[in-house]
Design a protein around this motif. Structure first.
Motif, short mmCIF file in Angstrom:
data_model
loop_
_atom_site.label_atom_id
_atom_site.label_comp_id
_atom_site.label_asym_id
_atom_site.label_seq_id
_atom_site.Cartn_x
_atom_site.Cartn_y
_atom_site.Cartn_z
N THR A 96 -25.40 -11.10 29.09
CA THR A 96 -25.78 -10.67 27.75
C THR A 96 -26.27 -11.86 26.94
O THR A 96 -27.30 -11.77 26.24
CB THR A 96 -24.57 -10.01 27.04
OG1 THR A 96 -24.12 -8.94 27.85
CG2 THR A 96 -24.95 -9.50 25.68
N TYR A 97 -25.57 -12.96 27.02
CA TYR A 97 -25.95 -14.16 26.26
C TYR A 97 -27.33 -14.67 26.70
O TYR A 97 -28.17 -15.02 25.87
CB TYR A 97 -24.89 -15.24 26.47
CG TYR A 97 -25.22 -16.52 25.74
CD1 TYR A 97 -24.98 -16.64 24.37
CD2 TYR A 97 -25.74 -17.62 26.41
CE1 TYR A 97 -25.26 -17.80 23.70
CE2 TYR A 97 -26.03 -18.80 25.75
CZ TYR A 97 -25.79 -18.88 24.39
OH TYR A 97 -26.08 -20.04 23.73
N CYS A 98 -27.55 -14.73 28.00
CA CYS A 98 -28.84 -15.25 28.50
C CYS A 98 -30.01 -14.32 28.16
O CYS A 98 -31.12 -14.79 27.90
CB CYS A 98 -28.77 -15.45 30.01
SG CYS A 98 -27.73 -16.84 30.47
N ARG A 116 -15.69 -11.96 36.79
CA ARG A 116 -16.54 -10.82 36.47
C ARG A 116 -16.77 -10.72 34.97
O ARG A 116 -17.89 -10.44 34.52
CB ARG A 116 -15.89 -9.55 37.00
CG ARG A 116 -16.85 -8.40 37.18
CD ARG A 116 -16.28 -7.31 38.01
NE ARG A 116 -15.15 -6.70 37.32
CZ ARG A 116 -14.40 -5.73 37.82
NH1 ARG A 116 -14.65 -5.27 39.02
NH2 ARG A 116 -13.41 -5.23 37.15
N ALA A 117 -15.74 -10.97 34.18
CA ALA A 117 -15.88 -10.94 32.72
C ALA A 117 -16.83 -12.04 32.24
O ALA A 117 -17.67 -11.81 31.36
CB ALA A 117 -14.51 -11.10 32.06
N VAL A 118 -16.72 -13.23 32.83
CA VAL A 118 -17.62 -14.33 32.46
C VAL A 118 -19.06 -13.98 32.81
O VAL A 118 -19.98 -14.19 32.02
CB VAL A 118 -17.19 -15.64 33.17
CG1 VAL A 118 -18.26 -16.70 33.06
CG2 VAL A 118 -15.87 -16.13 32.60
N LEU A 119 -19.27 -13.42 33.97
CA LEU A 119 -20.62 -13.04 34.40
C LEU A 119 -21.23 -12.01 33.44
O LEU A 119 -22.39 -12.13 33.05
CB LEU A 119 -20.59 -12.49 35.83
CG LEU A 119 -21.94 -12.13 36.44
CD1 LEU A 119 -22.84 -13.36 36.50
CD2 LEU A 119 -21.75 -11.55 37.83
N ASP A 120 -20.44 -11.01 33.04
CA ASP A 120 -20.94 -10.01 32.09
C ASP A 120 -21.30 -10.65 30.76
O ASP A 120 -22.32 -10.31 30.15
CB ASP A 120 -19.91 -8.90 31.89
CG ASP A 120 -19.83 -7.97 33.07
OD1 ASP A 120 -20.70 -8.04 33.96
OD2 ASP A 120 -18.87 -7.17 33.13
N TYR A 121 -20.46 -11.57 30.29
CA TYR A 121 -20.74 -12.25 29.03
C TYR A 121 -22.01 -13.09 29.14
O TYR A 121 -22.86 -13.09 28.25
CB TYR A 121 -19.55 -13.12 28.63
CG TYR A 121 -19.83 -13.93 27.39
CD1 TYR A 121 -19.73 -13.35 26.14
CD2 TYR A 121 -20.20 -15.27 27.48
CE1 TYR A 121 -20.00 -14.08 24.98
CE2 TYR A 121 -20.46 -16.00 26.34
CZ TYR A 121 -20.37 -15.40 25.10
OH TYR A 121 -20.64 -16.12 23.97
#
Length: 191
Positions: free
Chosen positions: A188-190, A180-185
């Protein structure tokens, strides 16, 4: 499980380090004899953090927790351990390890192994992304344990499968939080 998932949101390694003693406490509470509980559970009820860890994983591909290479041999009224464990959280500071080993004729069992046991060698095993878990490996070269080191002795209803299943649920919760943390990051990055 939700608490582990929320902890993993920020740092999976820290969540693993915090949760590691809980696995030992749960196994002792569910399957320990009255004497084992009196000896080992009291420190966990104190004010300070007591590092402890469950050591099941072995350093080999396609590891199966029901086909252990780590062996326990009955000897001199107790048990002698031979083998290795990997990815053990809190390895450098744990006061107690709950080690899975194949007991001749009885299958996988859990043994209470204090840090200062002769024949136990602890080595750091740094892992990217889990540094705060303080992972390490344990090597047993004839580590002798007394008879009461066997968890789940007579009349405790010991169930090795239940311990393995609980640890798998914990790992799954940690992984969901990290994912979930990776998906949130990434969102935002994309964007």
């Amino acid at each position: 499980v939700l608490v582990l998932e929320d902890l993993a949101w920020g740092d999976m390694g820290l969540a693993l380090a915090i949760a590691a003693p809980l696995g030992v406490i749960a196994a002792l509470t569910d399957y320990g004899t009255a004497a084992q509980q009196a000896q080992w559970l009291a420190p966990f009820a104190g004010e300070s953090f007591v590092p402890a860890a469950l050591a099941v994983i072995e350093p080999r591909p396609l590891f199966d927790p029901y086909q252990l290479k780590c062996r326990a041999v009955p000897r001199d009224g107790g048990y002698t351990l031979y083998g290795r464990k990997a990815l053990v959280p809190l390895a450098s500071s744990a006061q107690l390890f709950l080690v899975a080993a194949d007991l001749m004729g009885a299958g996988p069992q859990l043994f209470l192994v204090p840090r200062d046991t002769a024949g136990l060698t602890i080595e750091a095993q740094p892992s990217m992304g889990l540094r705060s878990a303080d992972l390490g490996s344990l090597s047993f070269d004839g580590a002798h344990l007394p008879a009461d080191a066997l968890l789940g002795q007579k009349d405790t209803g010991f169930d090795y499968s239940a311990v393995v299943d609980r640890s798998r649920i914990g790992w799954a919760a940690l992984s969901v939080g990290a994912g979930r943390a990776v998906l949130d990051y990434v969102k935002t990055y994309c964007n």
